[in-house]
Write an enzyme that holds these catalytic residues in place. Structure first.
Site, PDB file in Angstrom:
ATOM      1  N   GLU A  50       0.871  -1.164  -0.324  1.00  0.00           N
ATOM      2  CA  GLU A  50      -0.302  -0.422  -0.120  1.00  0.00           C
ATOM      3  C   GLU A  50       0.778   1.434  -0.384  1.00  0.00           C
ATOM      4  O   GLU A  50       0.423   2.530  -0.617  1.00  0.00           O
ATOM      5  CB  GLU A  50      -1.131   0.105   1.492  1.00  0.00           C
ATOM      6  CG  GLU A  50      -1.914   0.667   1.109  1.00  0.00           C
ATOM      7  CD  GLU A  50      -3.301   0.983   1.841  1.00  0.00           C
ATOM      8  OE1 GLU A  50      -4.359   0.174   1.703  1.00  0.00           O
ATOM      9  OE2 GLU A  50      -2.428   0.151   3.016  1.00  0.00           O
TER      10      GLU A  50
ATOM     11  N   LYS B 144     -13.976   1.953  -3.742  1.00  0.00           N
ATOM     12  CA  LYS B 144     -14.955   2.470  -2.999  1.00  0.00           C
ATOM     13  C   LYS B 144     -16.388   3.360  -4.061  1.00  0.00           C
ATOM     14  O   LYS B 144     -17.273   3.249  -3.258  1.00  0.00           O
ATOM     15  CB  LYS B 144     -13.838   3.105  -1.694  1.00  0.00           C
ATOM     16  CG  LYS B 144     -13.009   2.572  -1.057  1.00  0.00           C
ATOM     17  CD  LYS B 144     -12.330   3.251   0.021  1.00  0.00           C
ATOM     18  CE  LYS B 144     -12.186   2.608   1.269  1.00  0.00           C
ATOM     19  NZ  LYS B 144     -11.219   3.171   2.728  1.00  0.00           N
TER      20      LYS B 144
ATOM     21  N   HIS C 143       5.868 -27.327  -1.198  1.00  0.00           N
ATOM     22  CA  HIS C 143       5.213 -28.378  -1.611  1.00  0.00           C
ATOM     23  C   HIS C 143       4.089 -28.051  -3.541  1.00  0.00           C
ATOM     24  O   HIS C 143       3.299 -29.090  -3.379  1.00  0.00           O
ATOM     25  CB  HIS C 143       4.204 -29.355  -1.077  1.00  0.00           C
ATOM     26  CG  HIS C 143       5.312 -29.900   0.323  1.00  0.00           C
ATOM     27  ND1 HIS C 143       6.141 -31.077  -0.475  1.00  0.00           N
ATOM     28  CD2 HIS C 143       5.946 -29.965   1.129  1.00  0.00           C
ATOM     29  CE1 HIS C 143       6.824 -31.669   1.046  1.00  0.00           C
ATOM     30  NE2 HIS C 143       7.048 -30.448   1.711  1.00  0.00           N
TER      31      HIS C 143
END
Length: 430
Positions: A282, A417, A303
């Site tokens: 961020e 947003k 794995h």
């Protein structure tokens, strides 16, 4: 104890380039100290360790004791992003992922119906409390969750007692959540104006939960204070946070490595990795710049991703976090060889895990030709969490300014947003 080890770096910065970085660091620090750089007025997290409000710590202790006397079984921690990741990082690291001490924490960080509805059913007849964390109170995810669960809580305890079961951590003087809490006589603790979300773990955002779980906030502040002391020298060769920042810039801008893979070998450290990922992602992901922060849990992910990490595209470097002496360990006793494991007799689980780490580092560095940082801390405790948090914050500040961006804003977050609010029919959201 904290060490940054760079002996597994294949692409060293030569002395001539390091001198140029030193000049850049000296210039940056001069401007940071005078608050001349964009965003440098948002570094209040540096001041917390020496100017913490002791009265507020006492209030947090008092509220925690009150809740324990009320025999509350569950505490919902409602928050998202910086209001969630760092808090969970410290509790997982210091208490463990299987901690079932009272009160048990339930993290409400998502508005998926498949997550919220079963949780409501679980709490339908339970005595629980709520910690809601939001500086403004208008971030949609925690706002929705807070409404849903306070209404459920009101059914369980009644409207007259509701305020006793809620703590709001928000702005000191203004905002939707602040005003709501004040009107309902809900206990509040404040987030300083000069501390952004991803840097807020040492504020009441993290401290109240830390106190509630019986952890020591003063040891966290002590670790953070030591990190500041250890990174006070501008000399890159002495300041590990600056070393890390300069190498990250070099890898990104000179070697064109696009990804940093942060590795932990313990599930209780996974959210420390998540905290690192948010702080760096961020802070740096702006203006078409920044290294993509990836996270791996070894040996589990060896794995699934081990093949790629060993022989895939060489566009990444790695940073591994290791605890020298974890709080839990056990010796393996093997008297027979039915499962061909007798060679492990009298070896500890941590010893085996460390050998997996050493073998992986050797393979990835020497054969895979990947650059590998190693961060080693002494213990998985409060002191070392405080140190790590502050060290990350200081490192990302320098790393961001070397990229010539403001590491303390997040303008890109607003776009999703605004789109979401528009699709939901909200008016005047800008």
């Amino acid at each position: 104890m904290f060490n940054l080890k760079i002996e597994n770096i294949n692409d060293y910065i030569n002395s001539k380039l390091m001198k140029r970085y030193q000049i850049s660091i000296d210039n940056l620090m001069g401007k940071i100290n005078l608050k001349l750089l964009e965003g440098s007025d948002m570094m209040g997290w540096l001041d917390l360790v020496d100017s913490y409000d002791n009265h507020e710590i006492i209030q947090m202790h008092n509220k925690a004791r009150e809740w324990k006397k009320m025999d509350i079984k569950y505490v919902l921690v409602i928050g998202i992003g910086g209001s969630y990741v760092g808090v969970r990082a410290v509790t997982d690291m210091c208490c463990g992922v299987f901690d079932d001490s009272t009160p048990q924490l339930i993290w409400v960080h998502n508005i998926s119906s498949s997550y919220i509805v079963p949780l409501m059913k679980k709490l339908e007849h339970e005595k629980f409390a709520i910690i809601v964390i939001s500086k403004s109170g208008t971030t949609l995810e925690p706002a929705i969750s807070f409404r849903i669960f306070r209404e459920l809580l009101q059914k369980n305890v009644g409207i007259s007692k509701l305020h006793k079961y809620i703590v709001a951590i928000t702005d000191k003087t203004k905002g939707t959540l602040h005003d709501f809490a004040k009107h309902r006589h809900i206990t509040t603790f404040s987030i300083p104006d000069d501390v952004g979300g991803r840097f807020s773990t040492l504020t009441p955002v993290g401290m109240f939960v830390i106190i509630l779980k019986g952890l020591d906030p003063l040891m966290i502040l002590k670790g953070a204070r030591q990190a500041i002391k250890d990174t006070s020298d501008n000399d890159i060769s002495e300041n590990t946070a600056f070393t890390y920042a300069c190498y990250r810039h070099y890898f990104a801008m000179v070697k064109h490595l696009q990804i940093e893979n942060f590795i932990v070998y313990d599930p209780s450290l996974q959210f420390v990795g998540e905290m690192w990922r948010q702080i760096f992602g961020e802070s740096e992901g702006k203006e078409g710049k920044g290294i993509f922060p990836s996270l791996s849990l070894f040996t589990t992910d060896l794995h699934s991703m081990g093949q790629y990490l060993q022989q895939g595209t060489r566009n990444f470097f790695q940073t591994t976090l290791i605890v020298k002496k974890p709080k839990n360990d056990m010796l393996i006793k093997i008297l027979d060889n039915n499962d061909k494991l007798k060679y492990l007799n009298n070896k500890s689980l941590d010893f085996i895990n460390k050998k997996a780490f050493e073998g992986t580092i050797a393979a990835h560095t020497k054969v895979g030709q990947t650059n590998n940082f190693i961060i080693e801390i002494g213990r998985d405790d409060e002191y070392h969490f405080g140190y790590l948090f502050m060290w990350f914050a200081i490192a990302v500040t320098i790393s961001g300014y070397l990229l010539k961006i403001n590491p303390f804003n997040q303008p890109g977050v607003e776009q999703y947003k605004n789109n979401m609010f528009k699709l939901l029919g909200k008016k005047n959201f800008k």
